[in-house]
Design an enzyme around this catalytic site. Structure first.
Site, PDB file in Angstrom:
ATOM      1  N   GLU A 186       1.044  -1.136  -0.090  1.00  0.00           N
ATOM      2  CA  GLU A 186      -0.084   0.011   0.121  1.00  0.00           C
ATOM      3  C   GLU A 186       1.013   1.117   0.019  1.00  0.00           C
ATOM      4  O   GLU A 186       1.480   1.504   1.112  1.00  0.00           O
ATOM      5  CB  GLU A 186      -1.028   0.038   1.321  1.00  0.00           C
ATOM      6  CG  GLU A 186      -1.983   1.017   1.369  1.00  0.00           C
ATOM      7  CD  GLU A 186      -2.752   1.217   2.539  1.00  0.00           C
ATOM      8  OE1 GLU A 186      -2.148   0.820   3.632  1.00  0.00           O
ATOM      9  OE2 GLU A 186      -3.791   2.020   2.439  1.00  0.00           O
ATOM     10  N   ASN A 198     -12.387   6.306   2.415  1.00  0.00           N
ATOM     11  CA  ASN A 198     -11.382   6.804   3.140  1.00  0.00           C
ATOM     12  C   ASN A 198     -10.036   7.222   2.389  1.00  0.00           C
ATOM     13  O   ASN A 198      -9.580   6.391   1.538  1.00  0.00           O
ATOM     14  CB  ASN A 198     -11.037   5.785   4.146  1.00  0.00           C
ATOM     15  CG  ASN A 198     -11.978   5.593   5.159  1.00  0.00           C
ATOM     16  OD1 ASN A 198     -12.387   4.357   5.398  1.00  0.00           O
ATOM     17  ND2 ASN A 198     -12.069   6.450   5.957  1.00  0.00           N
ATOM     18  N   HIS A 248     -14.702   4.358  10.485  1.00  0.00           N
ATOM     19  CA  HIS A 248     -13.965   4.986   9.198  1.00  0.00           C
ATOM     20  C   HIS A 248     -14.812   5.650   8.344  1.00  0.00           C
ATOM     21  O   HIS A 248     -14.591   6.541   7.547  1.00  0.00           O
ATOM     22  CB  HIS A 248     -12.980   3.829   8.697  1.00  0.00           C
ATOM     23  CG  HIS A 248     -11.864   3.659   9.402  1.00  0.00           C
ATOM     24  ND1 HIS A 248     -11.498   3.131  10.627  1.00  0.00           N
ATOM     25  CD2 HIS A 248     -10.723   3.929   8.492  1.00  0.00           C
ATOM     26  CE1 HIS A 248     -10.437   3.219  10.603  1.00  0.00           C
ATOM     27  NE2 HIS A 248      -9.709   3.571   9.523  1.00  0.00           N
ATOM     28  N   ASP A 257      -7.657  -3.740   7.536  1.00  0.00           N
ATOM     29  CA  ASP A 257      -6.786  -2.564   7.522  1.00  0.00           C
ATOM     30  C   ASP A 257      -6.216  -2.727   9.078  1.00  0.00           C
ATOM     31  O   ASP A 257      -5.816  -1.730   9.793  1.00  0.00           O
ATOM     32  CB  ASP A 257      -7.435  -1.447   7.274  1.00  0.00           C
ATOM     33  CG  ASP A 257      -6.217  -0.021   7.019  1.00  0.00           C
ATOM     34  OD1 ASP A 257      -5.087  -0.624   6.665  1.00  0.00           O
ATOM     35  OD2 ASP A 257      -6.622   0.895   6.950  1.00  0.00           O
ATOM     36  N   LEU A 281      -6.769   9.043  11.630  1.00  0.00           N
ATOM     37  CA  LEU A 281      -6.997   7.473  11.818  1.00  0.00           C
ATOM     38  C   LEU A 281      -5.846   6.884  11.234  1.00  0.00           C
ATOM     39  O   LEU A 281      -5.158   7.175  10.203  1.00  0.00           O
ATOM     40  CB  LEU A 281      -8.307   7.125  10.855  1.00  0.00           C
ATOM     41  CG  LEU A 281      -9.628   7.477  11.560  1.00  0.00           C
ATOM     42  CD1 LEU A 281     -10.559   7.339  10.263  1.00  0.00           C
ATOM     43  CD2 LEU A 281     -10.012   6.922  12.799  1.00  0.00           C
ATOM     44  N   ALA A 282      -5.393   5.899  12.034  1.00  0.00           N
ATOM     45  CA  ALA A 282      -4.245   5.068  11.664  1.00  0.00           C
ATOM     46  C   ALA A 282      -4.395   3.664  11.740  1.00  0.00           C
ATOM     47  O   ALA A 282      -4.138   2.971  12.782  1.00  0.00           O
ATOM     48  CB  ALA A 282      -3.047   5.309  12.801  1.00  0.00           C
TER      49      ALA A 282
HETATM   50 ZN    ZN Z   1      -4.823   3.296   3.690  1.00  0.00          ZN
END
Ligand code: ZN
Length: 379
Positions: free
Chosen positions: A130, A218, A250, A273, A306-307
């Site tokens: 990614e 997202n 999310h 994720d 957001l992580a």
């Molecule tokens: Zn991502």
């Protein structure tokens, strides 16, 4: 060795089926038979207690689990630990996922997955890379120092893996349609994400082999009245797949329900994720030098970005039922059959069908995981 799984409610091609016995032969599903079938006689019998037997879950976006982040130390033992953590939540097939990093780390990640595949490590189906070919403006938690354009010099690196699948998430506007075509020709499944691509840029990428969209909504430009953009293209195109994060944080569930009205359900797949926190007792983890706090099940960096998630696949399936109003059959298929089709593995994974690999998950009435099988071996 033959195993007979009896007294379960089985998800088959025609929906949930009771009163049948599933025969496993070694690593494969042999047949769905009547309990009186002669082949059941000498099989090892496992009573499923009336619970749900589903195809094992397939997660195409797994950054970590069990306290391990794949980026931190991309080696086979990290992959084994991540796989073991997620297996407790029904995942029997996954792509260890590297977020944007330097090329050396990407090379080590691919080598680690190659070694895992060559060793027959349970559940490893390939790698998801990614980034780092992402749009700076939509980088989210990805470190901007790693972001770069994608050119032909990297095709051989990204298409190096043998015997497994490679997904590459890129922003179409950070490369050319021809590069998408080169990667696709090299066997890479190209997915668009972390992107502000226009509708025209996205549809050009689709025409050149773009196969999917990474965590739809997202880190993407929004749908606008005069610019449908990447989201508009993802929803309007009939053939591409969309990964969706269904954790209640999310994406608003209404947005996901709208998406489900736009195209065939078999073009959606649940992804976690997931970050190292899944299957771990910790409430923080370190992501490329930054401390990520997990509060109320939400992972955020020091700026509130957001992580990734603390989501596991079983929870994603439950959320697809409770938040999106799907029945368990469709929710389970979004976690198994549809990602298998995205990966081009639908003829051997993702369904309870003769000849398929015996990757299965047993869930109770509360949709909690009770048992899993990978290639016929129970855990
Ligand atoms: Zn991502």
């Amino acid at each position: 060795m033959r195993t007979a799984l009896v007294n379960g409610r089985l998800l088959t091609g025609s929906g949930l089926v009771s009163g049948q016995t599933l025969l496993l032969s070694g690593a494969r599903i042999e047949a769905l038979v009547d309990p009186a079938d002669a082949r059941c006689k000498h099989a090892v019998t496992v009573d499923l207690g009336g619970q749900l037997l589903l195809p094992g879950f397939i997660d195409v976006q797994v950054n970590g689990g069990g306290g391990v982040l794949f980026n931190d130390d991309p080696n086979p033992e990290s992959i084994r630990a991540i796989g073991a953590a997620h297996r407790r939540f029904g995942t029997t097939g996954f792509l260890p996922t590297l977020i944007s990093d330097d090329l050396d780390t990407i090379g080590r990640g691919i080598a680690a997955v190659q070694a895992s595949l060559d060793a027959g490590m349970p559940g490893v189906l390939g790698i998801h890379i990614e980034g780092p070919f992402l749009n700076w403006a939509r980088r989210g938690v990805h470190d901007s120092k790693h972001l770069r354009l994608l050119d032909t010099s990297l095709v051989s690196l990204l298409s190096r893996l043998r015997g497994g699948r490679t997904v590459v998430t890129l922003a179409p506007e950070m490369t050319t349609p021809d590069m998408v075509a080169q990667l696709a020709a090299g066997g890479v499944l190209v997915s668009a994400g972390h992107s502000e691509a226009s509708y025209a840029e996205t549809t050009a990428a689709i025409a050149h082999g773009l196969r999917g969209f990474t965590h739809l909504f997202n880190a993407m430009a929004r749908l606008e009245p005069r610019e449908p953009g990447i989201v508009g293209a993802a929803l309007y195109d009939e053939n591409t797949w969309c990964g969706i994060i269904v954790d209640g944080h999310h994406v608003d569930p209404v947005m996901l329900k709208l998406a489900l009205r736009c195209k065939r359900h078999d073009r959606f797949m649940l992804v976690t994720d997931a970050m190292p926190i899944v299957g771990s007792a910790e409430s923080t983890f370190v992501l490329q030098g930054r401390t990520i706090q997990v509060v109320d099940g939400i992972c955020r960096d020091e700026n509130g970005t957001l992580a990734g998630t603390a989501l596991d696949m079983a929870a994603a399936v439950r959320n697809a039922v409770s938040l999106l109003g799907l029945d368990i059959v469709e929710a389970a298929r979004m976690a198994s059959e549809y990602p298998a089709e995205f990966l081009g593995l639908g003829d051997e994974l993702g369904r309870i069908a003769p000849g398929h690999r015996a990757n299965l998950v047993l869930m109770d009435d509360n949709l909690q995981v009770r048992k899993t099988w990978i290639e016929g071996l129970a855990s």
